[in-house]
Structure formats: structure tokens, C-alpha cells
Motif scaffolding. Structure first.
Motif, PDB file in Angstrom:
ATOM      1  N   GLU B   3      20.635 -26.800 -38.773  1.00 59.25           N
ATOM      2  CA  GLU B   3      21.210 -26.828 -40.107  1.00 59.25           C
ATOM      3  C   GLU B   3      22.396 -25.864 -40.191  1.00 59.25           C
ATOM      4  OE1 GLU B   3      20.030 -29.078 -41.750  1.00 59.25           O
ATOM      5  OE2 GLU B   3      20.090 -28.747 -43.903  1.00 59.25           O
ATOM      6  N   VAL B   4      22.211 -24.712 -39.556  1.00 58.52           N
ATOM      7  CA  VAL B   4      23.284 -23.717 -39.490  1.00 58.52           C
ATOM      8  C   VAL B   4      23.470 -23.317 -38.042  1.00 58.52           C
ATOM      9  CG1 VAL B   4      24.091 -21.471 -40.284  1.00 58.52           C
ATOM     10  CG2 VAL B   4      22.552 -22.804 -41.724  1.00 58.52           C
ATOM     11  N   ALA B  27      17.162 -23.929 -37.998  1.00 53.32           N
ATOM     12  CA  ALA B  27      16.719 -25.315 -38.183  1.00 53.32           C
ATOM     13  C   ALA B  27      16.425 -25.575 -39.656  1.00 53.32           C
ATOM     14  CB  ALA B  27      15.469 -25.578 -37.349  1.00 53.32           C
ATOM     15  N   LYS B  28      16.368 -26.838 -40.024  1.00 54.57           N
ATOM     16  CA  LYS B  28      16.009 -27.212 -41.387  1.00 54.57           C
ATOM     17  C   LYS B  28      14.597 -26.702 -41.684  1.00 54.57           C
ATOM     18  CE  LYS B  28      15.973 -31.434 -44.170  1.00 54.57           C
ATOM     19  NZ  LYS B  28      16.860 -31.151 -45.274  1.00 54.57           N
ATOM     20  N   GLY B  29      14.425 -26.136 -42.855  1.00 55.37           N
ATOM     21  CA  GLY B  29      13.109 -25.649 -43.227  1.00 55.37           C
ATOM     22  C   GLY B  29      12.740 -24.306 -42.617  1.00 55.37           C
ATOM     23  N   GLU B  30      13.666 -23.718 -41.900  1.00 55.89           N
ATOM     24  CA  GLU B  30      13.347 -22.460 -41.241  1.00 55.89           C
ATOM     25  C   GLU B  30      13.786 -21.280 -42.105  1.00 55.89           C
ATOM     26  OE1 GLU B  30      13.567 -20.753 -36.686  1.00 55.89           O
ATOM     27  OE2 GLU B  30      15.296 -21.796 -37.480  1.00 55.89           O
ATOM     28  N   LEU B  31      12.928 -20.267 -42.145  1.00 58.26           N
ATOM     29  CA  LEU B  31      13.281 -19.060 -42.884  1.00 58.26           C
ATOM     30  C   LEU B  31      13.598 -17.956 -41.877  1.00 58.26           C
ATOM     31  CD1 LEU B  31      11.405 -17.660 -46.016  1.00 58.26           C
ATOM     32  CD2 LEU B  31      12.848 -16.299 -44.519  1.00 58.26           C
ATOM     33  N   ILE B  32      14.873 -17.585 -41.857  1.00 55.92           N
ATOM     34  CA  ILE B  32      15.332 -16.557 -40.929  1.00 55.92           C
ATOM     35  C   ILE B  32      15.530 -15.270 -41.705  1.00 55.92           C
ATOM     36  CG2 ILE B  32      17.251 -15.816 -39.476  1.00 55.92           C
ATOM     37  CD1 ILE B  32      15.975 -18.061 -38.128  1.00 55.92           C
ATOM     38  N   ILE B 183      10.402 -26.579 -50.649  1.00 61.80           N
ATOM     39  CA  ILE B 183      11.690 -27.269 -50.685  1.00 61.80           C
ATOM     40  C   ILE B 183      12.194 -27.594 -49.288  1.00 61.80           C
ATOM     41  CG2 ILE B 183      12.403 -26.373 -52.916  1.00 61.80           C
ATOM     42  CD1 ILE B 183      13.949 -24.240 -51.534  1.00 61.80           C
ATOM     43  N   GLY B 184      11.654 -26.903 -48.293  1.00 58.40           N
ATOM     44  CA  GLY B 184      11.963 -27.265 -46.912  1.00 58.40           C
ATOM     45  C   GLY B 184      13.420 -27.129 -46.513  1.00 58.40           C
ATOM     46  N   LYS B 185      14.117 -26.145 -47.111  1.00 55.93           N
ATOM     47  CA  LYS B 185      15.520 -25.937 -46.756  1.00 55.93           C
ATOM     48  C   LYS B 185      15.648 -24.738 -45.819  1.00 55.93           C
ATOM     49  CE  LYS B 185      17.139 -29.290 -49.055  1.00 55.93           C
ATOM     50  NZ  LYS B 185      18.162 -29.411 -50.055  1.00 55.93           N
ATOM     51  N   ALA B 186      16.797 -24.661 -45.167  1.00 52.61           N
ATOM     52  CA  ALA B 186      17.064 -23.494 -44.335  1.00 52.61           C
ATOM     53  C   ALA B 186      17.337 -22.298 -45.239  1.00 52.61           C
ATOM     54  CB  ALA B 186      18.268 -23.746 -43.440  1.00 52.61           C
TER      55      ALA B 186
END
Ligand SMILES: Nc1ncnc2c1ncn2[C@@H]1O[C@H](COP(=O)(O)OP(=O)(O)OP(=O)(O)O)[C@@H](O)[C@H]1O
Ligand SMILES: [Mg+2]
Lengths: 286, 353
Positions: B3-4, B27-32, B183-186
Motif C-alpha cells: 500500500e505504501v 501492506a494493506k491493513g498493516e499497522l506500522i 477498517i483494514g487500512k494501512a
């Protein structure tokens, strides 16, 4: 000992205010109820005769209108230009600090000097502006010759002298707006113009309210610029209430009517300020 | 597809290098979580992704699109600021709607999104108020809501909870984690609080002086810190770092005071790391002279001298030991980390290849 300190200081303040401000003001108002044909003559009670005379004369109403035009246009220009300069001076560029200082200079000049310098500069035969324009082949401007030109000139001088006040105050205000608000607006998709109207202006609304109020009162009562340039002329085109009051009292030696004009002027201003506070409550924000 | 994608992203302010070549794929849905001490370049990194700070060199892709030099509004990101940055003169509703309005979204759609987000964050009753009439926690929710309504590809949060008290912070942390799953966003989340990082992150990026030190899941960075800095930064209480010597399969702290060395460790001077919770009172272990005791309720922390080194040892509740007593402690071989004394880099041992 300390028990008397606070009341003591307060008493000094109250007495000073009474003697130096309230007293003379009341005295001036009281004069408006007398017929005083000269500075040395004994006043004769006249009731509201002076007011009737003043309000019945066309002079008063045209002076009131002139004052509104003069103060109104001067304030609008001062505020618009002042905000514009403040925004420019808020941008980072080389020599900003110097320019900020220079921009404030006109405000430091005593009005008399500024006005005299302006008159020299536009003098019909010797003025640098006149000569330069002549050299450039431009037609001469008759700054104080026609009625409209005179009004425009006194407005321009006032704008030149007091725009720095608006610029400086607004510039100081700009420093208090949190940068994160601008960043949030950028992320939200607002360009520079929308950021100004959605972040800057609302944040500085209380400051702006005070600026306009102060400048409005000052411009409405401003005597020296007009007196020193046009003296109210030509044909009374730039005569506003302060000049009219002065002319009646000290040129026509009708002190009672002069005082009546001053008193009426005060009431007009008071009503205007009251309405202003109704429309723009000063606490703003919340 | 990531995603990024952050590629060799660098930031200099004049001569100051704020961020030194960050590489990261989200990645999509990943929390960094970007984690590190003050001034390490976390915010600068995040702000470069947001577009609030120009990228000195390197590349940034969002959803495969090169956005390196685009304005924030064109990057499909939303940001939550540390001080909330709510527009003080607008109502909560207008605050949340502003970004959508700027994008020319139809009013009905705006209303629907604001209502949805408000319900999700439980702030429906606040919509008509102004920010000044809200508590810190409520403002934080609104700031989240403002990002949420935008439905961006990436959420960026810069220390969003640092202005809240400890209790509220813990609760909001949970809520953010839940919300993010939902919400499953990055999401890129900056903090200097390692507890926040451990509890929230799918992966943690640990930074220091503008450089990435390690990227890994919370347990990876906890179990296998890439260097002594990460070792000391992750975990609470802090890992004990002891200048010791590996000799004959043992870790020598001083004459007669030993801990086990990881198998395959080469002999020589090392910086040894052992977590307080791994260095537990054990009969027959190394002697530790207790100098301080911290009772945490369910756990007890001993601070003391172990062969001339000041260390901490944590165990289940013990109230039978007094200051100046001597206890014996030991740690399992697997809990000993070895680092190079000069570079601080992790030293390879047999178990790790
Ligand atoms: N606008 C700027 N001009 C010059 N230097 C800057 C600027 N912004 C940040 N820096 C420098 O860049 C480095 C990284 O700053 P940054 O704000 O990213 O740190 P941080 O990790 O977010 O720290 P904190 O936890 O304190 O917020 C610091 O040394 C800082 O002084
Ligand atoms: Mg920061």
C-alpha cells in the motif's frame, strides 16, 4: 498600612480621571447649552438652541457624511492593505526582519511631519512627485484642487500613515495561529485562499474586531490630517465633524455650536460602537 | 502490492540530516509503528509521507502511484495530529466534513459519512459542539473521525495519544487497534512510547538519529533486538546491558560470577544483554546484592549489584527479601543476548545462524 494601599492607588486614578478626562468632557458638553459669542464673553444659557441650529444646518449633515466616507474608506483600505502586507511579511524571504521594521516606520512619524512632507512632495511647482511625473511625461495630478481629489488625498495619506498599525497587529496575530491548523487544512485539501478564509481569518477574528473598532474611532475623530492638508476644503468637501466643530468654535467664535457638534459627534460614535459590538461580539470564537 | 512503498527516503534540513534513507513497505491493513527517542526523525518521516515536508531524496509510492512530489491532498492520506489540530471555530460536524467539502463531495454523502464515523467513534452527541467544549479524549476521537470520514488509503498518526492521561491512553490504544482491524487500512503510527508500540503494532520500525535500527514484529524486536540500542529501548523495565567476557562457553561478569553464554558464542569481550524478567532468583545462581526493591503488586523488581554491575531482576511477588540481603539469580542461555562492544550490533550465535 497595606490596607490603604490599594484604595489609595485607586483614589489617585479616579481623581486623575475625573479631573483630566471626565471634568473637561462634561465642561465641553455644558458649553453646548450656552450662547458664547467669544472666548472672553459671559456665557448665556441657551438650552437646546445650539443643537437646533446645528441639526438644522446642512453643514452638520454634510460633515457627518464626509466623516463617514473618510473614516469608512480609510478603514477598509487600511484593513485590506494591512492584512495583505501582514500576509506578505509572514512569508519567509531574505531580509524579512528588515522589511518588517521598515513597514512600521510610517506609524512612528508624527502626523504633522508626515502631512507636511506629503504636501512638499506633491507641491505644484517644487514637489518631487510633481517633477518626476512631469519628467515622465505624465499629466499632473491636482491633489487638493478638486473636491473628489481632496477627499481621495486625505484618505490616501491616512491609509499610508496607519496601515502599518493594522499590518503589525495582524502580523503579531498570525504568529499565534497554530501551524498544525494550516497543515490539517492542507491535508484536508484547502488551498492558500481557503486556508486564509477557514483558518487565518476565523482565528484572528477577535483581533480584527478590535483593530477595526480602534481604527474606526480614531479615523472618525481624526482631526490633524484634514486640518493640515485641506482645512476642510475645497468648498467643505473634506470637512468632517471634528473640523466643523473646530471651525465653529475657533474661527466663527460660536463656541456653543462647536461644543454642540462635538457632543453630537460623540453620540454618533457611541451609537455606532454599540451597534458594532452587537453585530461583532468581541469574544468571538466559542 | 504494497500500500505504501518508502524507498531510500531521506530528509535534510540544511546540514542537519533528519532522516537517513528509510526503506519500508507497508501492506494493506498493516499497522506500522515508528518508534524511537525524541529527535530521531519519526515525525519527519511521517510528514514526508503526508507531504507536509518535502522529500530530499528517495521515492514514495502509495497504492503503486509515485506521489513523491504531490501535495498532501493528492496522496490519498489522512493525518491525525498530536495536538488534534481541530478548527476551533467550526463545529465538530463541520470539522469532520471540511475535508470532504473541499473535495466537492455531495452534501448527502458527506452527511452519511460523518454520521457513520461519529457513530463508530461514539461522538454523535458532540457533533454540534465546538472543539473548545470537548475534553482531550473527545477531541482525540474527533481528530480520528476527521481522518476516518475521508476513507483514505493510508492513515498517518503522529503521537495521537501523548496528550491524554495514562488510563485514557490505554483505552484509546485499544480502540485504535480495534478500529484499524475493522477498517483494514494501512496505518503509520508515530510514538516514543514503547508500550504503545508493542501493543499496537503489526510491525515496529525503530529509529535512532534518523536511521532505521530494526523493523520487525513486536515479539521479533523483543526476542531478537538487532543491536544494543534496540535491546535497551524495547521492553520495560529496560534490558540489563553488561560489559562481560565470553570464555569457555560461559559469560564471565567478574571473577567467579557467571551466566551461561549462548552456544557457539566466540570467546572475547562482549556487551551482554539480559532482560530483568529473564534474570530471576534461582537457588545456586550468581550472587546479587540487593540495593533497591520496587514492589509493583503482582511483581517485584530487585535492583542490585551482580559482579560489579548494576542490574535489575524481576520476578513474581516476593516480600521476604530486604535491602542489603544477597540473593542468587540465573538466566536461561536462550535469554542472553550478545552485542559487539564497539558497534553495538548483535553477535551471531549458534542458535541463530
Ligand atoms: N523544520 C526543521 N528544521 C530544521 N531541523 C528540523 C526541522 N524539523 C525537524 N528537524 C530536526 O530533525 C530531527 C528529527 O526531528 P523529528 O521531529 O522528526 O523528531 P521526532 O522523532 O519526531 O522527535 P519527537 O519525539 O521529539 O517528536 C531533529 O533533530 C530535529 O531537530
Ligand atoms: Mg515528533
Amino acid at each position: 498600612m497595606t490596607r490603604w494601599l490599594l484604595p489609595g492607588f485607586l483614589a489617585v486614578g479616579v481623581v486623575a480621571t475625573l479631573v483630566l478626562i471626565v471634568g473637561p468632557a462634561l465642561y465641553a458638553v455644558s458649553l453646548s447649552f450656552y450662547e458664547i459669542p467669544s472666548l472672553t464673553a459671559d456665557p448665556v444659557w441657551a438650552g437646546f438652541a445650539n443643537y437646533a441650529e446645528v441639526l438644522g444646518s446642512g453643514e452638520f449633515w454634510s460633515a457627518l457624511w464626509n466623516g463617514i466616507v473618510y473614516a469608512g474608506l480609510a478603514i477598509i483600505l487600511q484593513v485590506v492593505l494591512g492584512i495583505g502586507f501582514a500576509l506578505l511579511l509572514n512569508q519567509p524571504f531574505f531580509g524579512r526582519a528588515l522589511l518588517r521594521g521598515i513597514a512600521f516606520l510610517p506609524y512612528l512619524l508624527p502626523t504633522v511631519i508626515a502631512v507636511l512632507v506629503f504636501k512638499w512632495m506633491v507641491d505644484g511647482s517644487l514637489g518631487i512627485v510633481t517633477i518626476t511625473m512631469d519628467d515622465l511625461g505624465l499629466p499632473p495630478i491636482y491633489w487638493f484642487e478638486t473636491e473628489t481629489a481632496s477627499m481621495v488625498s486625505v484618505i490616501l495619506i491616512s491609509v499610508w500613515l496607519w496601515t502599518p498599525f493594522v499590518t503589525t497587529t495582524f502580523l503579531a496575530g498570525l504568529q499565534t495561529v497554530p501551524t498544525q491548523l494550516y497543515e490539517a487544512a492542507r491535508v484536508d485539501g484547502a488551498g492558500p485562499v481557503r486556508r486564509f478564509f477557514h483558518v487565518t481569518l476565523p482565528s484572528l477574528r477577535p483581533i480584527l474586531t478590535v483593530i477595526i473598532l480602534l481604527r474606526g474611532v480614531w479615523m472618525f475623530n481624526k482631526f490633524d490630517v484634514i486640518w493640515l492638508t485641506t482645512g476642510g476644503g475645497p468648498l467643505g468637501a473634506t470637512e468632517h465633524l471634528p473640523v466643523l466643530s473646530y471651525r465653529m468654535a475657533f474661527k466663527l467664535y460660536d463656541i456653543g455650536s462647536g461644543a454642540a457638534v462635538a457632543t453630537l459627534s460623540f453620540f454618533v460614535l457611541m451609537i455606532a460602537v454599540t451597534v458594532y459590538f452587537r453585530v461583532f461580539p468581541i469574544e468571538g470564537g466559542k | 502490492m504494497a500500500e505504501v512503498s518508502i524507498r531510500k527516503m531521506r530528509k535534510t534540513f540544511g546540514k542537519v540530516v533528519a532522516v537517513e534513507g528509510v526503506d519500508l513497505e507497508v501492506a494493506k491493513g498493516e499497522l506500522i509503528v515508528l518508534l524511537g527517542p525524541s529527535g530521531c526523525g519519526k515525525s519527519t518521516t511521517l510528514r514526508m509521507v503526508a507531504g507536509l515536508e518535502s522529500i530530499s531524496s528517495g521515492q514514495l509510492l502509495i497504492e503503486g502511484r509515485d506521489v513523491t512530489s504531490l501535495e498532501p491532498k493528492d496522496r490519498d492520506i489522512a493525518m491525525v495530529f498530536q495536538n488534534y489540530a481541530l478548527y476551533p471555530h467550526k463545529t465538530i460536524h463541520a470539522n469532520m466534513a471540511f475535508g470532504l467539502k473541499m473535495r466537492g463531495m455531495p452534501a448527502a454523502e458527506i452527511a452519511r459519512r460523518v454520521d457513520d464515523a461519529a457513530r463508530m467513534l461514539d461522538i454523535t452527541h458532540l457533533l454540534d459542539r465546538k472543539p473548545g467544549q470537548l475534553s482531550g479524549g473527545q477531541m482525540q476521537r474527533v481528530a480520528l473521525g476527521r481522518a476516518l470520514v475521508r476513507d483514505p488509503a493510508v492513515f498517518l498518526l503522529d503521537e495521537p495519544l501523548s496528550n491524554l492521561d495514562a488510563k485514557l491512553r490505554a483505552r484509546m490504544r485499544e480502540e485504535i487497534a480495534l478500529l484499524q482491524r475493522r477498517i483494514g487500512k494501512a496505518m503509520l503510527y508515530v510514538t516514543h512510547d514503547q508500550t504503545e508500540a508493542m501493543t499496537l503494532a503489526d510491525r515496529i520500525v525503530i529509529m535512532r538519529d534518523g536511521k532505521v535500527q530494526q523493523i520487525g514484529s513486536p515479539l521479533e524486536v523483543y526476542d531478537r533486538p538487532a543491536n544494543a540500542f534496540v535491546a535497551g529501548f524495547i521492553g520495560s523495565p529496560e534490558m540489563n546491558l553488561i560489559e562481560a567476557e565470553v570464555a569457555g562457553g560461559r559469560l564471565v561478569l567478574s571473577d567467579g560470577v557467571y551466566l551461561p553464554a549462548p552456544s557457539g558464542a566466540a570467546d572475547g569481550p562482549v556487551l551482554a544483554g539480559v532482560r530483568p524478567e529473564a534474570l530471576v532468583p534461582t537457588p545456586g545462581g550468581a550472587s546479587l546484592q540487593v540495593q533497591g526493591i520496587e514492589q509493583l503488586g503482582s511483581q517485584t523488581l530487585f535492583i542490585g549489584d551482580l559482579g560489579g554491575h548494576r542490574v535489575r531482576s524481576m520476578t513474581g511477588r516476593r516480600d521476604d527479601i530486604a535491602i542489603n540481603e544477597t540473593i542468587t539469580v540465573a538466566a536461561p542461555e536462550a535469554a542472553i543476548h550478545l552485542f559487539d562492544r564497539d558497534s553495538g550490533e548483535r553477535l551471531a550465535t549458534a542458535g541463530e545462524g
